[in-house]
Motif scaffolding. Structure first.
Motif, PDB file in Angstrom:
ATOM      1  N   ARG A   1      29.649  56.030  50.465  1.00 32.30           N
ATOM      2  CA  ARG A   1      30.556  54.876  50.358  1.00 32.30           C
ATOM      3  C   ARG A   1      29.739  53.642  50.025  1.00 32.30           C
ATOM      4  NH1 ARG A   1      34.414  54.195  55.209  1.00 32.30           N
ATOM      5  NH2 ARG A   1      34.858  52.299  54.027  1.00 32.30           N
ATOM      6  N   GLY A   2      28.727  53.834  49.182  1.00 31.11           N
ATOM      7  CA  GLY A   2      27.812  52.725  48.852  1.00 31.11           C
ATOM      8  C   GLY A   2      26.560  52.898  49.694  1.00 31.11           C
ATOM      9  N   ILE A   3      25.424  53.044  49.032  1.00 31.15           N
ATOM     10  CA  ILE A   3      24.180  53.332  49.741  1.00 31.15           C
ATOM     11  C   ILE A   3      23.667  52.064  50.414  1.00 31.15           C
ATOM     12  CG2 ILE A   3      21.740  53.880  49.339  1.00 31.15           C
ATOM     13  CD1 ILE A   3      23.480  56.286  49.396  1.00 31.15           C
ATOM     14  N   ARG A   4      23.224  52.231  51.649  1.00 27.80           N
ATOM     15  CA  ARG A   4      22.747  51.067  52.409  1.00 27.80           C
ATOM     16  C   ARG A   4      21.304  51.247  52.876  1.00 27.80           C
ATOM     17  NH1 ARG A   4      28.138  49.086  55.745  1.00 27.80           N
ATOM     18  NH2 ARG A   4      29.119  48.216  53.892  1.00 27.80           N
ATOM     19  N   THR A   5      20.443  51.609  51.949  1.00 23.32           N
ATOM     20  CA  THR A   5      19.024  51.728  52.290  1.00 23.32           C
ATOM     21  C   THR A   5      18.406  50.337  52.202  1.00 23.32           C
ATOM     22  OG1 THR A   5      18.853  52.367  49.982  1.00 23.32           O
ATOM     23  CG2 THR A   5      18.572  54.106  51.621  1.00 23.32           C
ATOM     24  N   TYR A   6      18.665  49.529  53.236  1.00 27.81           N
ATOM     25  CA  TYR A   6      18.252  48.130  53.187  1.00 27.81           C
ATOM     26  C   TYR A   6      16.738  47.979  53.308  1.00 27.81           C
ATOM     27  CZ  TYR A   6      18.546  48.948  58.236  1.00 27.81           C
ATOM     28  OH  TYR A   6      18.406  49.459  59.500  1.00 27.81           O
TER      29      TYR A   6
ATOM     30  N   GLU B   1      14.842  51.120  50.605  1.00 20.67           N
ATOM     31  CA  GLU B   1      15.316  51.274  49.240  1.00 20.67           C
ATOM     32  C   GLU B   1      14.385  52.188  48.437  1.00 20.67           C
ATOM     33  OE1 GLU B   1      18.094  50.119  48.181  1.00 20.67           O
ATOM     34  OE2 GLU B   1      17.955  50.196  46.008  1.00 20.67           O
TER      35      GLU B   1
ATOM     36  N   TYR C   1      15.476  55.729  48.527  1.00 25.98           N
ATOM     37  CA  TYR C   1      16.626  55.956  47.646  1.00 25.98           C
ATOM     38  C   TYR C   1      16.140  56.107  46.204  1.00 25.98           C
ATOM     39  CZ  TYR C   1      21.082  54.741  45.282  1.00 25.98           C
ATOM     40  OH  TYR C   1      22.199  54.718  44.480  1.00 25.98           O
TER      41      TYR C   1
ATOM     42  N   GLU D   1      30.388  58.309  44.527  1.00 27.43           N
ATOM     43  CA  GLU D   1      30.851  57.332  45.506  1.00 27.43           C
ATOM     44  C   GLU D   1      32.363  57.368  45.631  1.00 27.43           C
ATOM     45  OE1 GLU D   1      28.814  53.538  45.147  1.00 27.43           O
ATOM     46  OE2 GLU D   1      30.498  52.528  46.119  1.00 27.43           O
TER      47      GLU D   1
END
Lengths: 434, 574
Positions: free
Chosen positions: B353-358, B362, B365, B377
């Motif tokens: 639901r949208g990648i969040r590898t903050y 990142e 990813y 997605e």
């Protein structure tokens, strides 16, 4: 060789932003004597210049100023502003020697009442760095209204030495004979809280920053909506028109290999949504569009904040901006790939905010002997035991707090500062005789 | 009776003055009895104004100060300290809240907000006239600290306290230390194994003789307050007929590090429990970690194609877990990379639901994209579906990234990327009366600046019991909590607020109504001159006032809020 005054403290904390300040308070509350060194004219770092904070929408000034005041008044903390640590040598365990250069402010802080008469008298106008260039300031100036210490500064680079400020000053606190002071500090531990640099969007010419007046950075927008805002309303800088179709370009300078920054800056999604919500309050008729790759609302209360922004009517468009061009009337055309429809589109906005990311401040690497302080490939301070002891650096006794080790938001900076000060207290205890 | 009062009315940089006419408030109250002057100020809390206030106190010989600004939760202490620096008793300071109670509450009614602010300030002035100097109670604090929960956060908190030469008791309900981390297999960013990390911390911990480690022991009761908590610990019976062992501990502060539970999908949620090729993220991590063969096998079948369904139990649009679990995107991508490197023939398909590898995550990813992982997605309105066709598992999804195209794929394994939920066992929170947020995790005092402290003095929260975190973040939180707990009590003496209940023991005839009303167990019955009367423990009493109105003979007064002060405020408000 300059004369050096020798001083001694338990801990040296470099950087008086929110992380350095928190670390200093933790050490000081445990009874250690701390020297807090800040290169700028005020405590509070970037946080004190913000409008409100996400997701609580607390006014940043309201929660930062008491913290800053606590630091400034703490019996165990000594603050050096306008100062830089130029070199640190580790002589042994619990034994660091730091060279500090304290630049002259040309104003005796203890006598200055911040009456601003020098500002009025000064004939020189330059870009105001605390308002991120939105307005000008004088060469004799108070940095900003909630600065600490709140006292005038003479910007000697731009000063014409006309003496008008000196004549205007009722307390005679302006002193052009002040010189740089040099200190040799003996400290038992060091905390690096040197913070981050904002990405400079001039590096992406296709966004037109610096060329199109109505393309501004998120930090400039932050100032426009802050309580101590320069215009007292929201304007686009090109012609002073109140904007009603504002676009946010997320990931400006983040997740972008073309400018050498492949990582995510962690804060831009959230501050952009915060600004969008504040703008909707200030300009109820305005349309706000956020162009994004992914929305990263991962922290406590963040996802709910994202849903709230959607509920308020912020328009979220999944798509990367290719190019921005300017129309004759100052409006901007954004060319982007609309992912939902799989087509390239154009949209017109009257103001564009570039959500600039977090870049490393590599300055800490240079002050240690040789390459003893390791930096990571992106020039952040390297964390030697990232999972087990995130605050430890490559030098035993030197710890890292806040964004000096990578992008993070305010609560994470506070936790990181707590971690660094905890490690520092443990390190001090290890060598303490009973 | 105070005769020389100074009143400050804060703009709060527009937070107040945008809705309340502060100048009108100032003019309305400046001639109130006892007021020497009234001023407005942009930020009352700013250092400059604080300096001015101290000067004003001396210059005008003030005997009382009132600031009308934000909630006292933010700045009561700030201005008490200013008053003290002006050589007045800090408890004579009176605060009026005209932000949360006037400007913010009535932003649609400026006149009304201003009128209300005037009344609130008048009431504060009336109270200030009667405010007596008060003095804090000093008492000895126990210097031992208890850490509840032996996961990564609890262990690190205990270790950092041990390093500071503090006595620590680490209490773990289960039979071993290490929590979820020890079972987690390879970890993100460093590839260290979870149990290797927890083992090295445990080894460090066991080097210290100022640490007591209790495993298989559970806190069943807590009493007392900062400086003097009493914990009752029950030893879990090892065998059925083992006697129940109860132990009592005396500690000065408590670090709560009780962690999280893995979200357990509901029966049938994405085929969980009905389709045996559907497993959760922790199960998948175990599988990847434990498998030693060249290809990945599950239930005797070789696994090639794996579909990962993200945000299971997190970011629910229908359901109570509206929050993002923060760690899972990175965790599953890291494990998917590991699986691909370790086993032959793995194809990873991520339904996100949208990648969040903050942050730097990142890079993981980016690595996974380079290795050829497929990312699709979906959004909350069109969730993927899992079916079984001819004993094969088929996943369908409407993919946002290809303009809403319907995709269908046959896979060998479906991994539900499950998030974190608050502990089902909330007993520690209930015993200590820790408040919870909307997400049901424990709540801190202030989300931004005080993330490990709680409204219960002396109790801090560390790690994921406060909200989802990865390991590194949990450790930072643990060390922060440990430092705060340490600084509370390391001096050995503590001060408590003098604003507590006071019993007129001549009037009291012990009916137990007050002790029943007290949420802190601060009221006991004592014998005095042959009579049974109530007595308040000044260390435990928080001055909440619950006992005051229930006394049938009106024998209880709250110091600092005497009937005289309250009546004068009511008169001013009327």
């Amino acid at each position: 060789m300059e004369e050096r005054q020798i001083i001694e403290y338990d801990a040296l904390v470099i950087g008086a932003g929110i992380a350095g300040g928190e670390a200093a308070i933790n050490l000081a509350n445990t009874g250690y004597k701390v020297l807090l060194v800040e290169k700028d004219h005020s405590l509070g770092g970037k946080m004190i210049l913000l409008s409100k904070v996400f997701p609580t929408l607390d006014c940043a000034a309201c929660i930062t100023t008491p913290k800053v005041s606590e630091i400034a008044r703490h019996n165990n903390i000594t603050v050096f502003t306008e100062s830089e640590v130029t070199h640190i040598a580790k002589k042994g365990d619990n034994d660091f020697v730091a060279q500090i250069m304290k630049k002259p402010r040309y104003v005796r802080v203890e006598d200055c009442t911040a009456c601003q008469l020098c500002e009025k008298a000064c004939p020189v106008s330059v870009r105001d760095e605390y308002q991120f260039g939105l307005i000008g300031r004088k060469a004799a100036f108070i940095p900003f209204s909630i600065a600490n210490p709140k006292a005038a500064v003479i910007d000697i680079e731009n000063c014409t030495l006309c003496g008008a400020c000196e004549k205007a000053c009722p307390t005679h606190c302006i002193d052009f004979t002040m010189e740089t002071e040099y200190y040799e500090l003996h400290a038992k531990t060091v905390i690096l809280a040197t913070g981050f640099n904002l990405f400079d969007p001039l590096e992406i010419p296709r966004f037109g920053y610096g060329q199109y007046k109505n393309v501004i950075t998120s930090m400039q927008m932050e100032r426009e909506i802050a309580p101590t805002r320069p215009y007292n309303t929201i304007l686009r800088p090109g012609d002073g028109k109140v904007p009603d179709r504002i676009a946010y370009v997320l990931c400006t300078g983040s997740r972008d290999n073309t400018i050498g920054n492949p990582i995510c800056s962690q804060i831009c999604c959230m501050y952009s949504m915060k600004q969008a919500q504040l703008l909707m309050g200030a300009l109820p008729m305005a349309d706000i569009t956020i162009y994004y790759i992914n929305i990263r609302s991962f922290g406590k209360g963040f996802e709910e904040f994202y849903q709230q922004a959607k509920g308020m009517g912020v328009n979220f468009v999944k798509g990367k901006i290719g190019k921005i061009t300017e129309k004759e009337n100052g409006n901007l055309i954004l060319r982007y790939e609309d992912i939902a429809e799989g087509v390239v589109k154009e949209a017109e906005h009257d103001m564009v905010v570039l959500s600039v990311g977090v870049k490393s401040n590599p300055s800490a690497g240079k002050i240690f002997d040789g390459n003893s302080l390791k930096l990571d490939p992106l020039q952040f301070v390297a964390q030697q035991d990232f999972l087990g002891s995130p605050a430890k650096t490559s030098i035993d006794g030197v710890f890292v707090a806040g964004t000096a080790s990578g992008p993070m938001d305010i609560p994470d900076s506070i936790l990181s500062a707590g971690s660094a000060s905890s490690e520092a207290i443990s390190y001090l205890t290890r060598y303490q005789s009973l | 009776m105070k005769e020389r009062l100074g009143v400050y009315i804060c703009h709060c940089g527009g937070n107040i003055s945008d809705y309340v006419d502060v100048e009108k408030v100032r003019a309305a109250i400046e001639h109130e009895e006892g007021v020497v002057f009234a001023k407005t100020t942009m930020f009352a809390c700013s250092d400059t104004n604080q300096t001015d206030m101290v000067q004003d106190i001396h210059e005008h010989n003030l005997d009382g100060v009132i600031v009308a600004s934000c909630s006292p939760k933010l700045h009561l202490t700030t201005f008490r300290n200013v008053t003290e620096r002006g050589d007045l008793n800090k408890y004579t300071y009176v605060h009026a809240n005209i932000r949360e109670q006037a400007s913010w509450a009535h932003s649609d009614d400026k006149l009304g907000a201003t009128e209300k602010a005037i009344h609130l300030v008048k009431a504060a002035i009336a109270k200030s006239r009667y405010a007596d100097p008060l003095f804090p109670n000093q008492f000895e604090a126990e210097k031992t600290i208890a850490v509840i929960g032996g996961g990564i956060a609890g262990m690190k908190a205990a270790l950092s306290l041990a390093e500071k030469k503090s006595n620590v008791i680490l209490i773990e309900k289960g039979n071993r230390l290490g929590g979820h981390t020890a079972e987690w297999g390879s970890l993100f960013m460093t590839d260290e194994k979870g149990f290797e990390l927890t083992t090295r911390i445990e080894n460090d911990l066991r080097k210290y003789n100022n640490v007591t480690i209790l495993t298989g022991e559970e806190v069943i009761d807590t009493k007392g307050s900062i400086g003097n908590f009493e914990l009752k610990i029950r030893r879990q019976p090892q065998k059925e007929d083992d006697p129940m062992e109860i132990m009592e501990l005396h500690v000065g502060s408590i670090v709560v590090a009780t962690g999280y539970d893995h979200y357990l999908p509901k029966q049938g949620e994405y085929g969980f429990g009905t389709n045996e090729t559907v497993i959760t993220l922790p199960e998948f991590k175990q599988l990847v970690d434990k498998s030693t063969s060249k290809s990945l096998e599950f239930k005797g079948k070789k696994i090639n194609n794996i579909a990962y369904v993200y945000c299971v139990g997190s970011r629910q649009s229908e359901g109570e877990n509206t929050y993002c679990s923060r760690f899972c995107c990175t965790s599953v991508i890291h494990t998917a990379i590991e699986a691909k490197k370790k086993f032959k023939g793995i194809q990873n398909i991520h339904l996100t639901r949208g990648i969040r590898t903050y942050g730097k995550q990142e890079l993981l990813y980016a690595e996974s994209l380079q290795m050829g992982d497929v990312y699709l997605e979906f959004d909350e309105h069109t969730l993927p579906e899992i079916h079984t066709e001819d004993k094969k598992t088929v996943v369908t999804v409407k993919d946002i990234l290809s303009a809403g195209k319907e995709m269908e794929m046959e896979v060998d394994l479906v991994v539900l990327v499950t998030g974190m939920v608050p502990r089902a066992d909330q007993s520690i929170g209930s015993m200590l009366k820790l408040p919870k947020g909307r997400d049901r995790f424990f709540n801190e005092i202030h989300m931004k600046l005080r993330p490990v402290e709680t409204v219960i003095d002396g109790v801090t929260i560390a790690g994921t019991c406060q909200g989802p975190k990865n390991i590194s973040e949990s450790v930072n939180s643990a060390l922060s909590a440990a430092t705060k707990s340490f600084s509370y009590i390391s001096k050995g003496t503590l001060e408590t607020e003098p604003i507590i209940a006071k019993i007129d023991q001549d009037a009291c005839s012990w009916c137990d109504k007050c002790s029943n009303a007290c949420p802190f167990d601060a009221i006991e019955q004592i014998e005095m001159g042959g009579r049974t009367v109530a007595s308040v423990n000044p260390i435990v009493c928080k001055g909440c006032g619950m006992c005051t109105p229930v006394c049938p003979v009106d024998a209880i007064n709250l110091i600092g809020y005497t009937s005289e002060e309250i009546m004068s405020m009511i008169d001013a408000l009327a």
